[in-house]
Design a protein around this motif. Sequence first.
Motif, PDB file in Angstrom:
ATOM      1  N   PRO A   1     -29.443  14.267 -58.622  1.00  0.00           N
ATOM      2  CA  PRO A   1     -28.065  14.494 -58.176  1.00  0.00           C
ATOM      3  C   PRO A   1     -27.839  15.886 -57.579  1.00  0.00           C
ATOM      4  CG  PRO A   1     -28.201  14.588 -60.562  1.00  0.00           C
ATOM      5  CD  PRO A   1     -29.546  14.167 -60.086  1.00  0.00           C
ATOM      6  N   ASP A   2     -28.737  16.822 -57.858  1.00  0.00           N
ATOM      7  CA  ASP A   2     -28.494  18.198 -57.420  1.00  0.00           C
ATOM      8  C   ASP A   2     -29.148  18.571 -56.099  1.00  0.00           C
ATOM      9  OD1 ASP A   2     -26.991  18.599 -59.702  1.00  0.00           O
ATOM     10  OD2 ASP A   2     -28.771  19.143 -60.882  1.00  0.00           O
ATOM     11  N   HIS A   3     -29.928  17.670 -55.547  1.00  0.00           N
ATOM     12  CA  HIS A   3     -30.489  18.002 -54.238  1.00  0.00           C
ATOM     13  C   HIS A   3     -30.651  16.751 -53.375  1.00  0.00           C
ATOM     14  CE1 HIS A   3     -34.065  17.275 -56.759  1.00  0.00           C
ATOM     15  NE2 HIS A   3     -34.610  16.807 -55.657  1.00  0.00           N
ATOM     16  N   GLN A   4     -30.882  17.021 -52.100  1.00  0.00           N
ATOM     17  CA  GLN A   4     -30.977  15.919 -51.151  1.00  0.00           C
ATOM     18  C   GLN A   4     -32.401  15.370 -51.135  1.00  0.00           C
ATOM     19  OE1 GLN A   4     -29.832  19.167 -49.579  1.00  0.00           O
ATOM     20  NE2 GLN A   4     -28.033  18.637 -50.774  1.00  0.00           N
ATOM     21  N   VAL A   5     -32.481  14.090 -50.851  1.00  0.00           N
ATOM     22  CA  VAL A   5     -33.785  13.441 -50.743  1.00  0.00           C
ATOM     23  C   VAL A   5     -33.845  12.810 -49.362  1.00  0.00           C
ATOM     24  CG1 VAL A   5     -35.332  11.703 -51.727  1.00  0.00           C
ATOM     25  CG2 VAL A   5     -33.739  12.931 -53.218  1.00  0.00           C
ATOM     26  N   SER A   6     -34.951  13.032 -48.658  1.00  0.00           N
ATOM     27  CA  SER A   6     -35.041  12.467 -47.303  1.00  0.00           C
ATOM     28  C   SER A   6     -35.463  11.001 -47.385  1.00  0.00           C
ATOM     29  CB  SER A   6     -36.060  13.261 -46.478  1.00  0.00           C
ATOM     30  OG  SER A   6     -37.367  12.988 -46.937  1.00  0.00           O
ATOM     31  N   ALA A   7     -35.100  10.285 -46.316  1.00  0.00           N
ATOM     32  CA  ALA A   7     -35.484   8.869 -46.248  1.00  0.00           C
ATOM     33  C   ALA A   7     -37.002   8.752 -46.235  1.00  0.00           C
ATOM     34  CB  ALA A   7     -34.866   8.230 -45.002  1.00  0.00           C
ATOM     35  N   ALA A   8     -37.661   9.741 -45.599  1.00  0.00           N
ATOM     36  CA  ALA A   8     -39.129   9.695 -45.525  1.00  0.00           C
ATOM     37  C   ALA A   8     -39.748   9.782 -46.919  1.00  0.00           C
ATOM     38  CB  ALA A   8     -39.632  10.842 -44.649  1.00  0.00           C
TER      39      ALA A   8
ATOM     40  N   ARG B   1     -27.132  17.264 -43.161  1.00  0.00           N
ATOM     41  CA  ARG B   1     -27.950  17.659 -42.008  1.00  0.00           C
ATOM     42  C   ARG B   1     -28.518  19.062 -42.203  1.00  0.00           C
ATOM     43  NH1 ARG B   1     -27.288  13.577 -38.772  1.00  0.00           N
ATOM     44  NH2 ARG B   1     -25.296  12.464 -38.719  1.00  0.00           N
ATOM     45  N   GLY B   2     -29.451  19.411 -41.332  1.00  0.00           N
ATOM     46  CA  GLY B   2     -30.013  20.758 -41.336  1.00  0.00           C
ATOM     47  C   GLY B   2     -31.263  20.871 -42.184  1.00  0.00           C
ATOM     48  N   MET B   3     -31.679  22.155 -42.363  1.00  0.00           N
ATOM     49  CA  MET B   3     -32.896  22.431 -43.149  1.00  0.00           C
ATOM     50  C   MET B   3     -32.748  21.865 -44.560  1.00  0.00           C
ATOM     51  SD  MET B   3     -35.463  24.199 -41.813  1.00  0.00           S
ATOM     52  CE  MET B   3     -36.110  25.289 -43.058  1.00  0.00           C
ATOM     53  N   GLY B   4     -33.759  21.174 -44.990  1.00  0.00           N
ATOM     54  CA  GLY B   4     -33.707  20.607 -46.345  1.00  0.00           C
ATOM     55  C   GLY B   4     -32.714  19.464 -46.447  1.00  0.00           C
TER      56      GLY B   4
END
Lengths: 169, 155
Positions: free
Chosen positions: B21-28, B58-61
Amino acid sequence: METFGHKRVPPAAGGMAAMGSQPLVIRPATPADIEAVTRLDAEITTVFKSDYWRDLFDRYGEGQVGRHFLVATTGETLAGFIIGEVRAWEFGSPPCGWVFALTVDPTLRLHGVGTALFEAICDRFRGEGVTKVRTMVSKEGDARTLMLFFRSHGMMAGPFIELEKDLVP
Amino acid sequence: MKLQMSTRYALYAVMELSACPDHQVSAAEIAEKYSISSNHLAKVMRTLGRAGLVEAVRGMGGGYRLAVDAKRITLLDVIALFEPIGSKTAGTRDAGDTTAEGQALRRVLWEIEDLERATLESITLSTMLKLVRPVEAIQDPPADAPYRPSRAVVA
């Protein structure tokens, strides 16, 4: 921390505001709790059934081996209650704990009251040597909240399926 | 019950995001973990985004994050975005449905679907995470289990 046989449970984060500064206490019900239990149940079910709750207390109240009628209180206020018992060889099942009533004051939900009650009765079941706890929950209406609660505590479908039949055409 | 591929991808994605919940996860990252098509997953993520369950950062990370409370979203909420639940007996008429036998069959199918729905709507993403255990060998039920005739013992 056990105090006079009553388990003091710190409310979950965020619960202090709703419950004030009083600690949550889980203890066996006493005759003095029955009126509040009846009122809380009636508030939720809209049916006032004092005879039923008095009878349950007589059968599941203080000192009954394998039977537990626990209440959760904050100060003088009833926050919820749970009732259950150890049942043996019903439908061929080895002894297991059964929870057949759990109610939490709607204004105090999501603050750990139900969890504290459920854990307290499970502790008692474990102390009586059973390794499984069961319950039965309606699929309909407000009981869905209860289903979500039990699921969140890891309860899954058991080996039995409840069946029923209309006796009047 | 067999879920469609998109539905399974969606469930994997929201479970993955619920777990972080605390960070983003990419689709990849999600595609790699589950060995699934990243193109297909991208379409699934758009559907989840339109439904308000996930949001893209969007953006870095950058990546995705859950836009809802994992304690409030059930498996049914996610599955219903991708496929109908309980449609086998609701609203449609098949040959034979108006016969007494057809109606008896529909009652039995309805019972199964009702249980299926009740199960799916009682398990939140948060609860699912508690069910996730270290990977162990998956044991399929015995092949003959669903078909073994049973004899009722009547006392």
